[in-house]
Scaffold this motif. Structure first.
Motif, PDB file in Angstrom:
ATOM      1  N   VAL A   1      24.923  27.388  33.545  1.00 23.76           N
ATOM      2  CA  VAL A   1      24.738  27.205  32.101  1.00 23.76           C
ATOM      3  C   VAL A   1      23.301  26.752  31.848  1.00 23.76           C
ATOM      4  CG1 VAL A   1      25.449  25.899  30.065  1.00 23.76           C
ATOM      5  CG2 VAL A   1      27.160  26.674  31.716  1.00 23.76           C
ATOM      6  N   ARG A   2      22.685  27.357  30.858  1.00 21.90           N
ATOM      7  CA  ARG A   2      21.280  27.116  30.556  1.00 21.90           C
ATOM      8  C   ARG A   2      21.113  26.609  29.127  1.00 21.90           C
ATOM      9  NH1 ARG A   2      19.097  31.639  33.879  1.00 21.90           N
ATOM     10  NH2 ARG A   2      20.879  32.394  35.092  1.00 21.90           N
ATOM     11  N   ILE A   3      19.924  26.118  28.812  1.00 23.04           N
ATOM     12  CA  ILE A   3      19.637  25.810  27.419  1.00 23.04           C
ATOM     13  C   ILE A   3      19.882  27.046  26.565  1.00 23.04           C
ATOM     14  CG2 ILE A   3      17.730  25.390  25.799  1.00 23.04           C
ATOM     15  CD1 ILE A   3      16.650  23.310  27.695  1.00 23.04           C
ATOM     16  N   GLY A   4      19.503  28.202  27.079  1.00 27.56           N
ATOM     17  CA  GLY A   4      19.700  29.441  26.343  1.00 27.56           C
ATOM     18  C   GLY A   4      21.150  29.764  26.045  1.00 27.56           C
ATOM     19  N   THR A   5      22.075  29.253  26.861  1.00 27.88           N
ATOM     20  CA  THR A   5      23.499  29.469  26.588  1.00 27.88           C
ATOM     21  C   THR A   5      23.892  28.783  25.292  1.00 27.88           C
ATOM     22  OG1 THR A   5      23.768  29.311  29.007  1.00 27.88           O
ATOM     23  CG2 THR A   5      25.768  29.546  27.678  1.00 27.88           C
ATOM     24  N   PHE A   6      23.412  27.566  25.097  1.00 27.85           N
ATOM     25  CA  PHE A   6      23.691  26.846  23.847  1.00 27.85           C
ATOM     26  C   PHE A   6      22.952  27.505  22.682  1.00 27.85           C
ATOM     27  CE2 PHE A   6      25.108  23.745  26.887  1.00 27.85           C
ATOM     28  CZ  PHE A   6      26.115  23.058  26.242  1.00 27.85           C
ATOM     29  N   GLU A   7      21.738  27.981  22.927  1.00 30.20           N
ATOM     30  CA  GLU A   7      20.992  28.647  21.858  1.00 30.20           C
ATOM     31  C   GLU A   7      21.715  29.913  21.389  1.00 30.20           C
ATOM     32  OE1 GLU A   7      16.341  28.098  22.105  1.00 30.20           O
ATOM     33  OE2 GLU A   7      17.100  28.856  24.023  1.00 30.20           O
ATOM     34  N   TYR A   8      22.383  30.595  22.300  1.00 28.50           N
ATOM     35  CA  TYR A   8      23.101  31.829  21.973  1.00 28.50           C
ATOM     36  C   TYR A   8      24.133  31.572  20.877  1.00 28.50           C
ATOM     37  CZ  TYR A   8      26.091  35.958  22.784  1.00 28.50           C
ATOM     38  OH  TYR A   8      26.829  37.101  22.647  1.00 28.50           O
ATOM     39  N   PHE A   9      24.905  30.504  21.043  1.00 30.57           N
ATOM     40  CA  PHE A   9      25.965  30.218  20.073  1.00 30.57           C
ATOM     41  C   PHE A   9      25.431  29.505  18.838  1.00 30.57           C
ATOM     42  CE2 PHE A   9      28.278  30.646  24.132  1.00 30.57           C
ATOM     43  CZ  PHE A   9      29.091  31.717  23.772  1.00 30.57           C
ATOM     44  N   ALA A  10      24.379  28.708  19.000  1.00 31.89           N
ATOM     45  CA  ALA A  10      23.779  28.062  17.840  1.00 31.89           C
ATOM     46  C   ALA A  10      23.199  29.108  16.887  1.00 31.89           C
ATOM     47  CB  ALA A  10      22.685  27.095  18.286  1.00 31.89           C
ATOM     48  N   ALA A  11      22.600  30.162  17.449  1.00 33.44           N
ATOM     49  CA  ALA A  11      22.028  31.219  16.614  1.00 33.44           C
ATOM     50  C   ALA A  11      23.102  31.945  15.818  1.00 33.44           C
ATOM     51  CB  ALA A  11      21.264  32.213  17.492  1.00 33.44           C
ATOM     52  N   ARG A  12      24.325  31.926  16.324  1.00 34.76           N
ATOM     53  CA  ARG A  12      25.454  32.588  15.649  1.00 34.76           C
ATOM     54  C   ARG A  12      26.265  31.604  14.809  1.00 34.76           C
ATOM     55  NH1 ARG A  12      23.636  35.063  19.763  1.00 34.76           N
ATOM     56  NH2 ARG A  12      23.880  37.321  20.076  1.00 34.76           N
ATOM     57  N   ARG A  13      25.780  30.364  14.730  1.00 34.70           N
ATOM     58  CA  ARG A  13      26.454  29.293  13.989  1.00 34.70           C
ATOM     59  C   ARG A  13      27.913  29.156  14.431  1.00 34.70           C
ATOM     60  NH1 ARG A  13      22.691  31.350  10.402  1.00 34.70           N
ATOM     61  NH2 ARG A  13      21.412  29.778   9.350  1.00 34.70           N
ATOM     62  N   ASP A  14      28.125  29.310  15.728  1.00 35.81           N
ATOM     63  CA  ASP A  14      29.468  29.242  16.299  1.00 35.81           C
ATOM     64  C   ASP A  14      29.679  27.835  16.855  1.00 35.81           C
ATOM     65  OD1 ASP A  14      31.862  29.562  17.636  1.00 35.81           O
ATOM     66  OD2 ASP A  14      31.338  31.503  18.516  1.00 35.81           O
ATOM     67  N   VAL A  15      30.020  26.898  15.967  1.00 29.00           N
ATOM     68  CA  VAL A  15      30.161  25.501  16.361  1.00 29.00           C
ATOM     69  C   VAL A  15      31.325  25.319  17.330  1.00 29.00           C
ATOM     70  CG1 VAL A  15      30.567  23.154  15.514  1.00 29.00           C
ATOM     71  CG2 VAL A  15      29.116  24.724  14.205  1.00 29.00           C
ATOM     72  N   GLU A  16      32.388  26.074  17.128  1.00 26.26           N
ATOM     73  CA  GLU A  16      33.523  25.979  18.040  1.00 26.26           C
ATOM     74  C   GLU A  16      33.089  26.317  19.470  1.00 26.26           C
ATOM     75  OE1 GLU A  16      38.045  27.693  18.320  1.00 26.26           O
ATOM     76  OE2 GLU A  16      36.414  29.129  18.178  1.00 26.26           O
ATOM     77  N   ALA A  17      32.279  27.360  19.624  1.00 29.15           N
ATOM     78  CA  ALA A  17      31.803  27.750  20.951  1.00 29.15           C
ATOM     79  C   ALA A  17      30.902  26.664  21.541  1.00 29.15           C
ATOM     80  CB  ALA A  17      31.061  29.077  20.882  1.00 29.15           C
ATOM     81  N   LEU A  18      30.066  26.053  20.701  1.00 34.65           N
ATOM     82  CA  LEU A  18      29.218  24.962  21.182  1.00 34.65           C
ATOM     83  C   LEU A  18      30.065  23.809  21.704  1.00 34.65           C
ATOM     84  CD1 LEU A  18      26.473  24.850  18.388  1.00 34.65           C
ATOM     85  CD2 LEU A  18      26.145  25.551  20.770  1.00 34.65           C
ATOM     86  N   GLU A  19      31.128  23.480  20.984  1.00 32.98           N
ATOM     87  CA  GLU A  19      32.015  22.395  21.414  1.00 32.98           C
ATOM     88  C   GLU A  19      32.704  22.733  22.732  1.00 32.98           C
ATOM     89  OE1 GLU A  19      34.473  22.134  17.971  1.00 32.98           O
ATOM     90  OE2 GLU A  19      33.210  20.600  16.986  1.00 32.98           O
ATOM     91  N   LEU A  20      33.185  23.971  22.843  1.00 30.17           N
ATOM     92  CA  LEU A  20      33.843  24.391  24.077  1.00 30.17           C
ATOM     93  C   LEU A  20      32.870  24.397  25.254  1.00 30.17           C
ATOM     94  CD1 LEU A  20      35.980  27.354  22.683  1.00 30.17           C
ATOM     95  CD2 LEU A  20      36.863  25.171  23.568  1.00 30.17           C
ATOM     96  N   LEU A  21      31.652  24.840  24.996  1.00 28.21           N
ATOM     97  CA  LEU A  21      30.653  24.887  26.058  1.00 28.21           C
ATOM     98  C   LEU A  21      30.272  23.479  26.506  1.00 28.21           C
ATOM     99  CD1 LEU A  21      28.834  26.675  27.791  1.00 28.21           C
ATOM    100  CD2 LEU A  21      27.139  26.627  25.940  1.00 28.21           C
ATOM    101  N   ALA A  22      30.110  22.568  25.549  1.00 26.22           N
ATOM    102  CA  ALA A  22      29.791  21.183  25.897  1.00 26.22           C
ATOM    103  C   ALA A  22      30.921  20.567  26.714  1.00 26.22           C
ATOM    104  CB  ALA A  22      29.533  20.370  24.630  1.00 26.22           C
ATOM    105  N   SER A  23      32.156  20.819  26.322  1.00 24.21           N
ATOM    106  CA  SER A  23      33.301  20.294  27.082  1.00 24.21           C
ATOM    107  C   SER A  23      33.317  20.841  28.504  1.00 24.21           C
ATOM    108  CB  SER A  23      34.607  20.644  26.373  1.00 24.21           C
ATOM    109  OG  SER A  23      34.691  20.005  25.120  1.00 24.21           O
ATOM    110  N   HIS A  24      33.020  22.147  28.630  1.00 28.13           N
ATOM    111  CA  HIS A  24      32.960  22.762  29.952  1.00 28.13           C
ATOM    112  C   HIS A  24      31.895  22.093  30.820  1.00 28.13           C
ATOM    113  CE1 HIS A  24      32.606  25.839  33.086  1.00 28.13           C
ATOM    114  NE2 HIS A  24      31.301  25.766  32.887  1.00 28.13           N
ATOM    115  N   VAL A  25      30.710  21.846  30.235  1.00 28.15           N
ATOM    116  CA  VAL A  25      29.619  21.237  30.991  1.00 28.15           C
ATOM    117  C   VAL A  25      30.001  19.832  31.449  1.00 28.15           C
ATOM    118  CG1 VAL A  25      27.278  20.327  30.785  1.00 28.15           C
ATOM    119  CG2 VAL A  25      27.800  22.628  29.942  1.00 28.15           C
ATOM    120  N   PHE A  26      30.569  19.038  30.558  1.00 29.08           N
ATOM    121  CA  PHE A  26      30.994  17.691  30.950  1.00 29.08           C
ATOM    122  C   PHE A  26      32.017  17.749  32.081  1.00 29.08           C
ATOM    123  CE2 PHE A  26      29.548  16.068  26.677  1.00 29.08           C
ATOM    124  CZ  PHE A  26      28.665  15.126  27.179  1.00 29.08           C
ATOM    125  N   GLU A  27      33.002  18.635  31.946  1.00 30.03           N
ATOM    126  CA  GLU A  27      34.061  18.725  32.944  1.00 30.03           C
ATOM    127  C   GLU A  27      33.518  19.216  34.284  1.00 30.03           C
ATOM    128  OE1 GLU A  27      37.654  17.831  34.315  1.00 30.03           O
ATOM    129  OE2 GLU A  27      36.991  17.487  32.245  1.00 30.03           O
TER     130      GLU A  27
END
Length: 490
Positions: free
Chosen positions: A186-212
């Motif tokens: 997972v890269r900074i660009g992975t978060f940028e991908y979903f932020a550019a699409r205003r996909d907050v749900e995906a950002l939350e899921l990705l953050a949870s995945h990274v923590f886990e």
């Protein structure tokens, strides 16, 4: 092609990333290559990962590492991500020539992902062939293993599978697949991908995945967007400081090449400096020097600001408050960076205690090295000799500095032998010098002679040891051997 018996010793991989929604990736199999051959296998790393070396050497193991065939439990995928490339945002990049095949718990209980790089085209290939040439793959192998020897956070190279390709660049090249290992891709660009699409749900899921994946012991109550930002700022500040301490120039610090785990990734147009220059640039595509050696801390902070922008919806529901909290977190970058850089440089000089004048001592040494075009690695390594033979001949201007340094050492409550040991453990003798890397790669690619490559990897994997008889690997290049440009290989 292969029977169940052939796959009996194959790794039983999980794939936590595959549990995320389908918009995070593309599921697909690799496009098979012709006549795959395992030319390099990292048996030590395989053992660390708990993988069966005998299986990896088998025809089924080679087929798996090439992407030609997989056991039923493996479901490869290509991840989606975006990125700022040389400052310009590209909304869709993704794994255009790589497949994540799964993850495994290593001998220490850490989760590690295995990815095949050069495995063929995906929907993210953008008209590219999805392949990798043997030369750049070997280059990434030697640099990542040198980093591991230096003790720096890095992706690792599990093996190289050569094939008959061809890979078409300016000319037809022999192809290869690199089996790469990372704590997370997972890269900074992975978060940028979903932020550019205003996909907050995906950002939350990705953050949870990274923590886990990276901090499974962190309580749920402490897993927040701000906590994630703070953790990545600290990791990347430390990583960049440690690059600077060994004279490393990454050359392609785009946000799609910046991991959330804080591991070095994508060894493309990178190089270790020979002579010290704060403006050192090697990448053939970095004409403006954006990613020069001395710019790396500033660019890391710039990249982290892009990460903070992507995380704003997770930091605070009110945008103004989120920006304020993100700016406060980013303001701590210099603290994290300078703490690691200056403590690391003190260790290089044999200093355990901290004094006010140490920073001036360090910056004066670097200025002298730049003025005299001194070899970065060997100058620092040779300082330990001054402890036993003070006053030995040195480059112009160093005598006064050495006198100040020895005076400062006199205030350390430790004998000379312990000081020397401390310094030798902080100053490598061997780095993958570009001219030696090129010689080893040419022998492998042009003559199918992997012995020079194997020897180079063995030496740079133990960079702090003297290794009598291997002095040629420590020597700087002659003028005609100097490598002035490096290439990304895509």
């Amino acid at each position: 092609m292969f029977s169940e018996q052939d796959w009996e010793a194959a790794p039983r991989l999980g794939n936590a990333y595959a549990a995320l929604p389908e918009r995070f990736f593309e599921r697909l199999s690799a496009k098979p290559v012709a006549s795959p051959k395992c030319v390099v296998l990292n048996e030590k790393l395989a053992s660390e990962l708990g993988l069966d070396v005998t299986f990896l050497k088998s025809s089924a193991g080679t087929a798996m590492l090439a992407g030609n065939a997989f056991p039923e439990n493996i479901e490869p995928l290509a991840s989606a991500y975006a990125g700022h490339q040389f400052g310009e945002f590209v909304q869709e990049l993704g794994d255009g020539r790589a497949l994540l095949v799964g993850d495994v718990l290593d001998r220490d209980g850490r989760r590690r992902e295995i990815q095949l790089k050069g495995s063929g085209p995906t929907k993210f290939s953008r008209a590219g062939d999805g392949r990798a040439a043997l030369g750049p793959v070997l280059r990434e192998y030697v640099f990542s293993e040198a980093f591991a020897g230096l003790g720096l956070p890095t992706t690792r190279a599990l093996g190289v599978i050569a094939h008959d390709g061809p890979v078409r660049r300016e000319t037809d090249l022999r192809g290869a697949v690199l089996a790469r290992v990372a704590s997370s891709h997972v890269r900074i660009g992975t978060f940028e991908y979903f932020a550019a699409r205003r996909d907050v749900e995906a950002l939350e899921l990705l953050a949870s995945h990274v923590f886990e994946h990276l901090q499974p012991d962190l309580p749920l109550s402490r897993r927040s967007g701000l906590a994630l930002l703070e953790a990545v700022i600290a990791r990347q500040a430390e990583l960049t400081a440690r690059w600077m301490l060994v004279g490393f120039v990454h050359g392609a610090m785009n946000t799609d090449n910046v991991t959330i785990s804080g591991e070095t990734i994508d060894f493309g147009p990178c190089a270790f400096m020979d002579e010290y220059r704060s403006d050192a640039v090697f990448s053939s595509i970095d004409s403006g020097g954006r990613y020069a050696y001395g710019n790396q801390p500033r660019i890391t902070l710039w990249n982290l600001a892009r990460f903070a922008g992507a995380l704003l919806p997770l930091i605070h529901p009110t945008r103004e408050d989120a920006i304020k909290l993100a700016e406060e977190a980013l303001a701590r970058f210099p603290y994290h960076y300078e703490r690691v850089f200056y403590s690391g440089f003190r260790a290089k000089l044999g200093l355990a205690e901290r004094e006010e004048g140490d920073i001036r001592l360090i910056t004066d040494l670097l200025s002298l090295m730049e003025q005299t075009s001194s070899d970065f690695t060997l100058t620092l390594r040779s300082l330990s000799d001054q402890l036993e033979r003070p006053g030995q001949s040195h480059a112009d201007g160093f005598e006064d500095w050495c006198a100040r340094w020895r005076e400062r050492l006199g205030r350390e409550d430790v004998d000379a032998s312990e000081l020397r040991d401390r310094m030798l453990k902080s100053n490598p003798k061997f780095i993958p010098r570009s001219h030696l890397v090129e010689v080893a790669i040419r022998a492998a690619v042009e003559r199918d002679d992997f012995l020079p490559f194997t020897r180079l990897v063995e030496v740079v994997s133990n960079p702090y040891e003297d290794q009598p008889g291997q002095e040629i690997y420590a020597a700087p290049p002659l003028e005609e051997e100097r490598v002035r440009q490096t290439f990304c290989g895509t």
